[in-house]
Design a protein around this motif. Sequence first.
Motif, mmCIF file in Angstrom:
data_model
loop_
_atom_site.group_PDB
_atom_site.id
_atom_site.type_symbol
_atom_site.label_atom_id
_atom_site.label_comp_id
_atom_site.label_asym_id
_atom_site.label_seq_id
_atom_site.Cartn_x
_atom_site.Cartn_y
_atom_site.Cartn_z
ATOM 1 N N HIS A 113 0.853 -1.192 0.000
ATOM 2 C CA HIS A 113 0.000 0.000 0.000
ATOM 3 C C HIS A 113 0.892 1.246 0.000
ATOM 4 O O HIS A 113 2.030 1.216 0.486
ATOM 5 C CB HIS A 113 -0.902 -0.015 1.236
ATOM 6 N N SER A 115 0.922 3.716 1.776
ATOM 7 C CA SER A 115 1.334 4.109 3.124
ATOM 8 C C SER A 115 2.486 3.264 3.661
ATOM 9 O O SER A 115 3.072 3.584 4.690
ATOM 10 C CB SER A 115 0.147 4.005 4.084
ATOM 11 N N GLN A 116 2.812 2.165 2.948
ATOM 12 C CA GLN A 116 3.844 1.248 3.413
ATOM 13 C C GLN A 116 5.089 1.257 2.524
ATOM 14 O O GLN A 116 5.944 0.390 2.637
ATOM 15 C CB GLN A 116 3.277 -0.180 3.489
ATOM 16 N N TYR A 121 5.699 11.252 1.795
ATOM 17 C CA TYR A 121 4.354 11.295 1.231
ATOM 18 C C TYR A 121 4.434 10.846 -0.224
ATOM 19 O O TYR A 121 5.237 11.364 -1.005
ATOM 20 C CB TYR A 121 3.776 12.714 1.323
#
Length: 202
Positions: A113, A115-116, A121
């Motif tokens: 993902h 976020s991983q 950002y």
Amino acid sequence: MEDLIRVPPERFNEPLEEIIMDILKSGYEYQERQEGSYEGRLDKDIGVILAITKIIDIRDRSVIPGDGAAYHKTSFETLTFKPELQEVLDGEVIEIVEFGAFVRFGPLDGLIHVSQITDDYIVYDGKRGALLGKTSNKALEVGDRIRARVVAVSLNPDKSKDSKINLTMRQPGLGKDEWLEEQKNKSKDKNGDGNRNKSDKK
């Protein structure tokens, strides 16, 4: 593993072990329904069966009335792959989407993902087909080799496409190969400078 293997009568003149190995690898008819080969099969408990490696034991044959085939209870060894939680895997990015990157390692695919991926950002560049770090300018694209850790596993033998393997690269020693090489070189340079400074002081 162990199974009851149906040997059709037209193959009775062939060496039994060779026949059964061939049936296990290529598929066979069992109790009037067509079964696929063992190789490539996904099992929830043992993972993906990559290969049949050895026939261990073939028991005496039995027959079923009305069926001219012989049935042999057979024990055999298999080579399997099942990703475990916290296991570190090397793979290749095969698809980039807005919410992350799909990675192939051996016979299975996993998802990292957005976020991983990194502490940075991440933004999706649709034209380039890449995920980009807003501050670091790091890019993740199809074909990149990566190292990631397994954080969730859910295998579905009935619908292998529904199996879910989640990965992370947000830990030391994980990430795209080029990023890891850069970190390694920076660490060497830093240690080298430190050693030179100590020598100068002496």
